[in-house]
Write a protein that holds these residues in place. Structure first.
Motif, short mmCIF file in Angstrom:
data_model
loop_
_atom_site.label_atom_id
_atom_site.label_comp_id
_atom_site.label_asym_id
_atom_site.label_seq_id
_atom_site.Cartn_x
_atom_site.Cartn_y
_atom_site.Cartn_z
N LEU A 1 58.11 108.59 89.02
CA LEU A 1 57.85 108.17 90.40
C LEU A 1 59.07 108.50 91.27
O LEU A 1 60.20 108.13 90.92
CB LEU A 1 57.58 106.67 90.44
N PRO A 2 58.87 109.17 92.40
CA PRO A 2 60.00 109.39 93.32
C PRO A 2 60.64 108.06 93.71
O PRO A 2 59.94 107.06 93.90
CB PRO A 2 59.32 110.06 94.52
N ASN A 3 61.98 108.07 93.82
CA ASN A 3 62.68 106.82 94.16
C ASN A 3 63.89 107.11 95.02
O ASN A 3 64.15 108.26 95.41
CB ASN A 3 63.07 106.06 92.88
N GLU A 4 64.65 106.06 95.33
CA GLU A 4 65.78 106.16 96.25
C GLU A 4 67.12 106.36 95.53
O GLU A 4 68.17 106.31 96.15
CB GLU A 4 65.86 104.89 97.11
N GLU A 5 67.08 106.61 94.23
CA GLU A 5 68.32 106.81 93.48
C GLU A 5 68.81 108.24 93.67
O GLU A 5 68.09 109.19 93.37
CB GLU A 5 68.09 106.52 92.00
N PRO A 6 70.04 108.44 94.17
CA PRO A 6 70.52 109.80 94.41
C PRO A 6 70.65 110.60 93.12
O PRO A 6 71.02 110.06 92.06
CB PRO A 6 71.90 109.58 95.05
N LEU A 7 70.32 111.87 93.19
CA LEU A 7 70.56 112.77 92.07
C LEU A 7 72.06 112.98 91.90
O LEU A 7 72.81 113.04 92.88
CB LEU A 7 69.87 114.10 92.31
N ASN A 8 72.49 113.10 90.65
CA ASN A 8 73.91 113.28 90.34
C ASN A 8 74.19 114.70 89.86
O ASN A 8 73.32 115.37 89.30
CB ASN A 8 74.33 112.29 89.24
N ASN A 9 75.41 115.14 90.09
CA ASN A 9 75.83 116.43 89.56
C ASN A 9 75.63 116.44 88.04
O ASN A 9 76.02 115.50 87.34
CB ASN A 9 77.30 116.67 89.89
N GLY B 1 53.51 102.18 84.19
CA GLY B 1 52.24 102.76 83.79
C GLY B 1 52.13 104.26 84.01
O GLY B 1 51.13 104.87 83.62
N TRP B 2 53.17 104.87 84.60
CA TRP B 2 53.15 106.30 84.91
C TRP B 2 54.26 107.07 84.20
O TRP B 2 54.00 108.09 83.57
CB TRP B 2 53.28 106.53 86.42
N THR B 3 55.48 106.60 84.33
CA THR B 3 56.64 107.36 83.90
C THR B 3 56.67 107.53 82.39
O THR B 3 56.73 106.56 81.64
CB THR B 3 57.94 106.67 84.36
N ALA B 4 56.63 108.80 81.94
CA ALA B 4 56.71 109.11 80.51
C ALA B 4 58.10 109.66 80.22
O ALA B 4 58.53 110.62 80.86
CB ALA B 4 55.64 110.13 80.13
#
Length: 248
Positions: A79-87, A217-220
């Motif tokens: 699920l898309p979320n607000e956690e920033p992607l990290n290097n 229920g979604w994230t695998a």
């Protein structure tokens, strides 16, 4: 029941696939440390609307987003979320585009900043596995030939192939027959016929191939916390060989 597509229908799907590929090209420019997957999801939804299309996933079986965004140990359906992607992260963005009632489906894994050599090898091998599977998507071959080509390449390079999630037929519905596993024995399964359209979408793991589902229920994600990557194209079976519909 397996449905084959006419030349006109394939052209409609190719237009949807071209738009999807354009969207992925724009996403590639957005991927960097600090960006969130919710921002990417919002971009995709607006991009598709601007071009007269819509995200077919949104609302499908209650799924709330335009994309699936799977980071690191998430195999698929993140699920898309607000956690920033990290290097050093890797992220897979998966979407289904609906343009005038015809669909195209493609996922792509992206490195975020500078990734480790092992992560680079995972990404490269998964892309090679997709290409190996596509080469087997010819009239007269069987579904098992696709899976065998993918599995053989992946395991030779030291990676495992996810078995719980598979490719599928596609047209005016996201999931049509046949089922397209990314593992198997050559010469087995449904025979490929001209006009069939399928997705080939191998998911390769650094560790164990098994998945577990988060409480949402979604994230695998992988059972051992090791990373996973995925590449996917929508492919038509034609007299001129496999035709990738989701590319520029």
């Amino acid at each position: 029941m397996i449905t084959t597509k006419t030349a006109e229908q394939l052209e409609n799907m190719r237009k949807a696939g071209h738009l999807l590929a354009l969207c992925h090209k724009q996403i590639a420019r957005c991927i960097r440390p600090g960006v969130t997957t919710r921002e990417i999801d919002s971009f995709v939804e607006h991009f598709l609307k601007k071009h007269g299309a819509k995200p077919e996933q949104k609302g499908y079986m209650g799924y709330p987003y335009a994309t699936c965004a799977s980071v690191n140990d998430v195999i698929c359906h993140g699920l898309p979320n607000e956690e920033p992607l990290n290097n050093g992260d890797i992220v897979t963005i998966d979407m289904v585009v609906n343009l005038n009632g015809w669909l195209a489906d493609s996922a792509w894994s992206y490195p975020v900043g500078i990734v480790s050599p092992r992560a680079r090898k995972l990404l490269q091998t998964t892309l090679w596995a997709l290409e190996a599977g596509i080469r087997q998507a010819v009239i007269g071959n069987r579904i098992g030939d696709i899976g065998h080509a993918i599995q053989s390449l992946a395991e030779k390079e030291g990676f495992s192939v996810v078995r719980q999630f598979v490719g599928h037929g596609i047209g005016q519905r996201i999931h049509e027959e046949p089922v397209v596993p990314h593992f198997g024995r050559p010469g087995t399964g449904q025979r490929l016929e001209e006009g069939m359209v399928i997705t080939i979408e191998p998911m390769l793991n650094m560790g164990d191939w098994q998945a577990k589902i988060d409480p949402d229920g979604w994230t695998a994600r992988t059972v051992d916390g090791k990373w996973s990557a995925q590449y996917e194209h929508t492919v038509a079976i034609t007299s001129n060989g496999p035709q990738i519909l989701t590319k520029l």
